[in-house]
Design an enzyme around this catalytic site. Sequence first.
Site, PDB file in Angstrom:
ATOM      1  CB  CYS A   1     102.901  74.564  19.050  1.00  0.00           C
ATOM      2  SG  CYS A   1     101.756  74.083  20.609  1.00  0.00           S
ATOM      3  CD  GLU A   2      99.445  78.103  14.940  1.00  0.00           C
ATOM      4  OE1 GLU A   2      98.388  78.097  14.637  1.00  0.00           O
ATOM      5  OE2 GLU A   2     100.057  79.017  15.251  1.00  0.00           O
TER       6      GLU A   2
ATOM      7  N   GLY B   1     104.866  81.353 -13.088  1.00  0.00           N
ATOM      8  CA  GLY B   1     105.973  81.011 -12.174  1.00  0.00           C
ATOM      9  C   GLY B   1     105.879  79.732 -11.665  1.00  0.00           C
TER      10      GLY B   1
ATOM     11  CE1 TYR C   1     104.541  82.122  -5.687  1.00  0.00           C
ATOM     12  CE2 TYR C   1     103.324  80.276  -7.024  1.00  0.00           C
ATOM     13  CZ  TYR C   1     103.930  81.688  -6.897  1.00  0.00           C
ATOM     14  OH  TYR C   1     103.661  82.361  -8.067  1.00  0.00           O
TER      15      TYR C   1
HETATM   16  N1  PLP Z   1     102.846  87.834 -12.104  1.00  0.00           N
HETATM   17  C1  PLP Z   1     102.167  88.389 -10.783  1.00  0.00           C
HETATM   18  C2  PLP Z   1     102.107  89.808 -11.105  1.00  0.00           C
HETATM   19  C3  PLP Z   1     101.965  87.612 -10.040  1.00  0.00           C
HETATM   20  O1  PLP Z   1     101.670  88.244  -8.752  1.00  0.00           O
HETATM   21  C4  PLP Z   1     102.175  86.101  -9.826  1.00  0.00           C
HETATM   22  C5  PLP Z   1     101.883  85.462  -8.620  1.00  0.00           C
HETATM   23  O2  PLP Z   1     101.324  85.859  -7.695  1.00  0.00           O
HETATM   24  C6  PLP Z   1     102.722  85.515 -11.028  1.00  0.00           C
HETATM   25  C7  PLP Z   1     103.033  86.456 -12.139  1.00  0.00           C
HETATM   26  C8  PLP Z   1     102.906  84.189 -10.932  1.00  0.00           C
HETATM   27  O3  PLP Z   1     101.905  83.460 -11.048  1.00  0.00           O
HETATM   28  P1  PLP Z   1     101.809  82.060 -10.910  1.00  0.00           P
HETATM   29  O4  PLP Z   1     103.103  81.546 -10.219  1.00  0.00           O
HETATM   30  O5  PLP Z   1     100.692  81.370 -10.611  1.00  0.00           O
HETATM   31  O6  PLP Z   1     102.012  81.526 -12.349  1.00  0.00           O
END
Ligand code: PLP
Length: 479
Positions: A368-369, A290, A397
């Site tokens: 406010c943290e 991801g 993310y």
């Molecule tokens: N596959 C699964 C099942 C995941 O939970 C995640 C991320 O939490 C990913 C793939 C992707 O991870 P990344 O974004 O670090 O490649």
Amino acid sequence: MTDDEPAGENPPVRRVSDWDADRLVDLAGEYDTPLYVQDLDRVRENCERLRDAFPDADLRYAVKAHTGRAVLEAVREAGLDAECASAGELDRALAAGFDGSRIHYTAVNPPARDLDYVVGVAGAEPGLTVTVGAVDTLDRLAERGYDGRVCVRVNPGVGAGHHEKVRTGGAAKFGVPRDRAAAVARDAAARFDVVGVHAHAGSGIDPEQLDSHRELVARMGELSRELAEPERDASGGTEPVDLEYVDVGGGFGVPYEEADPPLDLAAVADATREAVAPLPDGVALAVEPGRYVVADAGVLVTRVNTVKPTPAETVVGVDAGMTDLLRPALYDAYHPISNLGGGRSADGGDAAPADRSATPVTVAGPICETGDVLCRDRALADPVRGDLLAVGVAGAYGYEMASQYNSRPRPAEVAVHGGASTLVRRRETLADLTAVEREPPEPAASEADAVERRGGASERGAAADRDAAPETDRGVRDR
Ligand code: PLP
């Protein structure tokens, strides 16, 4: 490990300093701040680099890193499948044009609502695969009449990642325990079309953690051989399970700190192929990154609104905080920050950042943290009020974890492609904050109820009410 690839056509990393600063300033002028900028061309380049490194593997994009429609469409066009963690992500993948056969839904303790939705979609899209990490989930699918494609998620007993909170591989929450995986897959094959096995070590695996990745991959290769050749399998199976793939997850790290070298993707791919081999005939390797696809394709642009020198530190207040980019507060994550300038100091100075001295500062958001800081003790070109700061490597993310805490509307997002820019998520408004709220009960009615209750109760009943009330409540009532 470093990537030998020449920094020409498709460099292995885009640093915050590689962004066109003038363009970011123009975009902030046009769309205001805080503003996410996502470069779709860079998303495509990252997909290409993955394809070059893994030419024969099934590539899936872990949608959770960034679910924006423009990103999903770019990834789909680049030929990657979609790995989805919820009904919502699945719905968005479909909306972005992914065919069901290119969607892999990874159920983690799936709410009934998600399973109902997924089984409904699979009725129309039988090519969809559901990845399951608990026997209970298999039973719940069967109860809904599902008998389609299933992949068994395994807890490989080995995890990796940039922070303990994202090391899924060793956490019991994810996948069936490794020593039961073969038996679970065989039992499942009696009820479903079992097409794969899956494991994911964690997120943000850096070059030092490649041994864990390799170990996970080797274990998954071994499992696929046990399933293909029952005589190797201690679980007593007699029929081979006809797998299509072994999915070894994602987690490929990206360099956040300027001095960190990029991952040598070709070396990771070689190590992965070597560790998983020999795969049974007809079984493909699958990976599902991801972060790698989107992280360096995004920046968050924020404006300095307050500069406060204190005896302890200089606090630079900006209009983006943990509600826009949670990673620093949640994981102590480092994001590179570059001062794009544009502000004016108290004495009227408006020098370009390159002509200012570097000052160690804390960059803090408007929430406010105490934990709402984007960085601490970081040397930035002396920030002044009105400057724009570019927070780099924010494409993964980033917007995904944004929230409305402190009743802050979420930021806008603009996609850039070639020389063009398109607003792909408008800035939320104050009205959006209450859009899902419903009218509270009429105060007059509830007050009337309370009066009736008080008046109707006997003295003894009222005393009993008082005794049953919690301390704080009682104090209020007595007053
Ligand atoms: N596959 C699964 C099942 C995941 O939970 C995640 C991320 O939490 C990913 C793939 C992707 O991870 P990344 O974004 O670090 O490649």
